[in-house]
Design a protein around this motif. Structure first.
Motif, PDB file in Angstrom:
ATOM      1  N   GLN A  53       0.821  -1.217   0.000  1.00  0.00           N
ATOM      2  CA  GLN A  53       0.000   0.000   0.000  1.00  0.00           C
ATOM      3  C   GLN A  53       0.848   1.257   0.000  1.00  0.00           C
ATOM      4  N   VAL A  54       1.891   1.192  -0.840  1.00  0.00           N
ATOM      5  CA  VAL A  54       2.742   2.360  -1.039  1.00  0.00           C
ATOM      6  C   VAL A  54       2.346   2.969  -2.382  1.00  0.00           C
ATOM      7  N   ASP A  55       2.007   4.246  -2.354  1.00  0.00           N
ATOM      8  CA  ASP A  55       1.598   4.942  -3.567  1.00  0.00           C
ATOM      9  C   ASP A  55       2.850   5.244  -4.400  1.00  0.00           C
ATOM     10  N   VAL A  56       2.851   4.906  -5.684  1.00  0.00           N
ATOM     11  CA  VAL A  56       4.061   5.124  -6.481  1.00  0.00           C
ATOM     12  C   VAL A  56       3.743   5.644  -7.883  1.00  0.00           C
ATOM     13  N   VAL A  57       4.776   6.220  -8.483  1.00  0.00           N
ATOM     14  CA  VAL A  57       4.727   6.610  -9.881  1.00  0.00           C
ATOM     15  C   VAL A  57       5.967   5.995 -10.538  1.00  0.00           C
ATOM     16  N   ALA A  58       5.818   5.581 -11.814  1.00  0.00           N
ATOM     17  CA  ALA A  58       6.938   4.873 -12.457  1.00  0.00           C
ATOM     18  C   ALA A  58       7.178   5.398 -13.860  1.00  0.00           C
ATOM     19  N   VAL A  59       8.399   5.184 -14.321  1.00  0.00           N
ATOM     20  CA  VAL A  59       8.728   5.527 -15.699  1.00  0.00           C
ATOM     21  C   VAL A  59       9.674   4.475 -16.243  1.00  0.00           C
ATOM     22  N   ASP A  89      17.376  14.387  -6.607  1.00  0.00           N
ATOM     23  CA  ASP A  89      18.776  14.187  -6.192  1.00  0.00           C
ATOM     24  C   ASP A  89      19.526  13.347  -7.219  1.00  0.00           C
ATOM     25  N   MET A  90      18.850  12.357  -7.750  1.00  0.00           N
ATOM     26  CA  MET A  90      19.508  11.446  -8.696  1.00  0.00           C
ATOM     27  C   MET A  90      19.923  12.142  -9.977  1.00  0.00           C
ATOM     28  N   VAL A  91      19.090  13.066 -10.401  1.00  0.00           N
ATOM     29  CA  VAL A  91      19.402  13.807 -11.631  1.00  0.00           C
ATOM     30  C   VAL A  91      20.718  14.565 -11.456  1.00  0.00           C
ATOM     31  N   ASP A  92      20.954  15.055 -10.249  1.00  0.00           N
ATOM     32  CA  ASP A  92      22.153  15.868  -9.991  1.00  0.00           C
ATOM     33  C   ASP A  92      23.385  15.045  -9.604  1.00  0.00           C
ATOM     34  N   LEU A  93      23.236  13.747  -9.461  1.00  0.00           N
ATOM     35  CA  LEU A  93      24.380  12.918  -9.043  1.00  0.00           C
ATOM     36  C   LEU A  93      25.553  13.077 -10.004  1.00  0.00           C
ATOM     37  N   ASP A  94      26.735  13.171  -9.430  1.00  0.00           N
ATOM     38  CA  ASP A  94      27.943  13.344 -10.250  1.00  0.00           C
ATOM     39  C   ASP A  94      28.482  11.964 -10.637  1.00  0.00           C
ATOM     40  N   LEU A  95      27.906  11.382 -11.662  1.00  0.00           N
ATOM     41  CA  LEU A  95      28.311  10.048 -12.127  1.00  0.00           C
ATOM     42  C   LEU A  95      29.347  10.182 -13.245  1.00  0.00           C
ATOM     43  N   ALA A  96      30.119   9.131 -13.424  1.00  0.00           N
ATOM     44  CA  ALA A  96      31.223   9.183 -14.390  1.00  0.00           C
ATOM     45  C   ALA A  96      30.733   9.078 -15.829  1.00  0.00           C
ATOM     46  N   ASP A 118      23.976   9.379 -17.733  1.00  0.00           N
ATOM     47  CA  ASP A 118      23.865   7.936 -17.533  1.00  0.00           C
ATOM     48  C   ASP A 118      22.394   7.516 -17.715  1.00  0.00           C
ATOM     49  N   PRO A 119      22.161   6.319 -18.277  1.00  0.00           N
ATOM     50  CA  PRO A 119      20.775   5.855 -18.458  1.00  0.00           C
ATOM     51  C   PRO A 119      19.928   5.937 -17.183  1.00  0.00           C
ATOM     52  N   VAL A 120      20.547   5.716 -16.049  1.00  0.00           N
ATOM     53  CA  VAL A 120      19.799   5.809 -14.783  1.00  0.00           C
ATOM     54  C   VAL A 120      19.322   7.250 -14.561  1.00  0.00           C
ATOM     55  N   GLN A 121      20.161   8.204 -14.931  1.00  0.00           N
ATOM     56  CA  GLN A 121      19.762   9.607 -14.778  1.00  0.00           C
ATOM     57  C   GLN A 121      18.775  10.038 -15.856  1.00  0.00           C
ATOM     58  N   ILE A 122      18.887   9.453 -17.034  1.00  0.00           N
ATOM     59  CA  ILE A 122      17.880   9.738 -18.069  1.00  0.00           C
ATOM     60  C   ILE A 122      16.507   9.312 -17.549  1.00  0.00           C
ATOM     61  N   ALA A 123      16.480   8.155 -16.886  1.00  0.00           N
ATOM     62  CA  ALA A 123      15.220   7.685 -16.310  1.00  0.00           C
ATOM     63  C   ALA A 123      14.744   8.624 -15.200  1.00  0.00           C
ATOM     64  N   ALA A 124      15.674   9.079 -14.356  1.00  0.00           N
ATOM     65  CA  ALA A 124      15.298   9.992 -13.271  1.00  0.00           C
ATOM     66  C   ALA A 124      14.725  11.293 -13.850  1.00  0.00           C
ATOM     67  N   ARG A 125      15.359  11.801 -14.904  1.00  0.00           N
ATOM     68  CA  ARG A 125      14.843  13.027 -15.540  1.00  0.00           C
ATOM     69  C   ARG A 125      13.442  12.807 -16.100  1.00  0.00           C
ATOM     70  N   ALA A 126      13.243  11.663 -16.740  1.00  0.00           N
ATOM     71  CA  ALA A 126      11.925  11.362 -17.304  1.00  0.00           C
ATOM     72  C   ALA A 126      10.873  11.300 -16.198  1.00  0.00           C
ATOM     73  N   LEU A 127      11.270  10.754 -15.049  1.00  0.00           N
ATOM     74  CA  LEU A 127      10.312  10.650 -13.946  1.00  0.00           C
ATOM     75  C   LEU A 127      10.033  12.025 -13.336  1.00  0.00           C
ATOM     76  N   VAL A 128      11.070  12.868 -13.257  1.00  0.00           N
ATOM     77  CA  VAL A 128      10.870  14.237 -12.765  1.00  0.00           C
ATOM     78  C   VAL A 128       9.872  14.961 -13.665  1.00  0.00           C
ATOM     79  N   SER A 129      10.041  14.831 -14.976  1.00  0.00           N
ATOM     80  CA  SER A 129       9.112  15.584 -15.825  1.00  0.00           C
ATOM     81  C   SER A 129       7.719  14.967 -15.800  1.00  0.00           C
ATOM     82  N   LYS A 130       7.646  13.646 -15.665  1.00  0.00           N
ATOM     83  CA  LYS A 130       6.320  13.024 -15.541  1.00  0.00           C
ATOM     84  C   LYS A 130       5.599  13.531 -14.294  1.00  0.00           C
TER      85      LYS A 130
END
Ligand SMILES: Cc1cc2nc3c(=O)[nH]c(=O)nc-3n(C[C@H](O)[C@H](O)[C@H](O)COP(=O)(O)OP(=O)(O)OC[C@H]3O[C@@H](n4cnc5c(N)ncnc54)[C@H](O)[C@@H]3O)c2cc1C
Lengths: 43, 399
Positions: B301-307, B367-374, B384-396
């Motif tokens: 019963q955790v409310d979530v949004v996904a991308v 926070d993930m969008v701003d992570l300093d990944l290599a 990074d693909p993980v951050q592309i996903a985070a950005r997509a979720l932020v805009s959603k």
């Protein structure tokens, strides 16, 4: 302090506990029982 | 504090004895725990029963494969996979009986790894799964990618099929009965998951919890003083929900063992819990997951949004670039990350660890969008693909 430590099951979980406890407290007497033929970290 | 790492190399009873002064008795089965008198009954082959006293007891009896109650499940050619010895027995059966049609029941990671290995041996292989896609620890949209990966290896998939029984001829498996008819086979692998081996503990009065795993407190103590439990036999707390759960993985087993060992030698350290982070591979396809899936979020019963996004593992001009699909799941109010799943080519899977770290640190997708990944072209795109996903979720979420 407790001195006789017995472990049932000689795979990753049991042997991690056994080694960690013994390393930090060398006075412990540690005995592990494993029903199978080998002990391993066979993940 | 001494943290023991070289001890992890010790493997044989002789090494444990010599390097660590730990007595390991193999082929010694504990058949009873007498919690009141703090002793266990130990049975070795051909030897009389002996009682072994303890001041502290660690139950690390692990898990066993789930074996259904179908008639014929004991026939020759039917195997569950748990230990090294099981693998050897299957290999011996294949070498001596030359099976031509294998069926694997269950599309979890053990089932799909077995199906792949059977294909590599040139055996015609059918995998049966009762859900809509394989890999029930992923959401179905991600599982579908794994299903396709199996088909690409030549595995025949029967999804949404359930098994009703086994047909046996002359003591050997001949066919599997399903809701969609009979499937002839001369090798049957059961990949139906595992259950905790908690009978001894239960008989001693130790309290059980989720899926009959031993209930433990954060220090890995059971409900009975002086009895501890670690690994596949024990529960673990889910880091997202805070609820007890059951995750049978070597990663958890070793960490719980370590913490119990520290606490048994004078420390007082809680085990924070787990995300169920896991990884596997099907052919060249890497498959990984962490945290809650949509179904698990719903159950809790955790409310979530996904991308879900599709990207590439490195810049497109490299010949070995491959597709990577990333799914992220977050709390729609706070943006806190609650889970992620990855399916893709070489270089995809271990990116799950970025998501696992972020979820553990209670990061939000912002926070993930701003992570300093290599980044450099052979490893990733500048995002990074993980951050592309985070950005997509932020805009959603901002829509
Ligand atoms: C095919 C396969 C592949 C896997 N791949 C991975 C992977 O890639 N990554 C991952 O993280 N995990 C993986 N796992 C899971 C991993 O193997 C387990 O999580 C891990 O082994 C659990 O360790 P454990 O010590 O808790 O229990 P177990 O490994 O189950 O060991 C328990 C031990 O206790 C012994 N025992 C039980 N009862 C008694 C008794 N009464 N007396 C004496 N001894 C007893 C058993 O013989 C056994 O040796 C895999 C599992 C399988 C089957």
């Amino acid at each position: 302090m407790a001195n006789r430590l017995v472990i049932i099951g000689g795979d990753g979980a049991g042997m991690s506990a056994a080694s960690q406890a013994k390393r930090r407290n060398p006075t412990l007497r540690v005995r592990a029982f494993e029903k199978g033929p080998v002990t391993s970290y066979s993940a | 504090m001494v943290d023991d790492t070289d001890a992890l190399i010790a493997r044989t009873p002789e090494e444990f004895r010599r390097k660590l002064d730990i007595e390991v008795h193999t082929e010694h089965q504990v058949i009873e725990i007498d919690a009141k008198n703090q002793r266990v009954a130990v049975q070795a082959q051909g030897a009389p029963l002996r009682w072994e006293p303890y001041d502290e007891l660690v139950i690390a009896t692990g898990s066993a494969p789930i074996v259904p109650s179908w008639d014929g499940v004991g026939a020759r050619g039917v195997f569950a996979v748990k230990s090294l010895e099981d693998g050897v027995r299957i290999r011996q059966y294949i070498d001596s009986e030359q099976p031509r049609h294998a069926v694997v029941v269950g599309g979890g990671y053990i089932g799909i790894e077995m199906a792949e290995n059977l294909r590599h041996l040139g055996i015609e292989t059918t995998l049966i799964e009762q859900l809509a896609e394989v890999m029930p620890s992923l959401d179905p949209d991600m599982g579908a990618l794994v299903s396709q990966g199996l088909r690409d290896l030549g595995v025949r998939l029967l999804l949404q099929h359930s098994v009703s029984g086994i047909e046996v001829k002359s003591g050997r498996v001949r066919a599997l009965q399903t809701n969609a008819g009979i499937i002839p086979c001369d090798l049957l692998i059961l990949g139906l998951g595992v259950r905790p081996v908690s009978e001894l503990a239960h008989a001693a009065g130790v309290k059980l919890g989720v899926k009959n795993a031993i209930r433990v407190d954060p220090y890995l103590k059971s409900s009975i003083p002086s009895i501890w439990a670690v690994g596949d036999v024990a529960e673990s707390t889910n880091l997202i929900t805070g609820q007890p759960g059951y995750v049978a993985l070597a990663t958890v087993a070793n960490k719980q063992g370590r913490i119990a060992g520290l606490n048994l030698s004078g420390a007082s350290i809680p085990f924070p819990g787990v995300l169920g982070t896991a990884i596997t591979r099907v052919g060249t396809l890497e498959v990984a997951r962490t945290g809650l899936t949509l179904a698990e979020a719903q159950n809790a019963q955790v409310d979530v949004v996904a991308v879900r996004i599709q990207s590439e593992t490195k810049l497109g001009y490299f010949p070995d670039v491959s597709s990577i699909t990333v799914k992220l799941i977050a709390d729609p109010k706070s943006g806190r990350l609650v889970g992620g799943q990855i399916v893709g080519g070489t270089g995809s899977g271990k990116r799950i660890d970025t998501i696992a770290v972020a979820a553990t640190a209670k990061m939000t997708i912002h926070d993930m969008v701003d992570l300093d990944l290599a980044y450099a072209p052979p490893f990733s795109d500048v995002w990074d693909p993980v951050q592309i996903a985070a950005r997509a979720l932020v805009s959603k979420m901002s829509q």
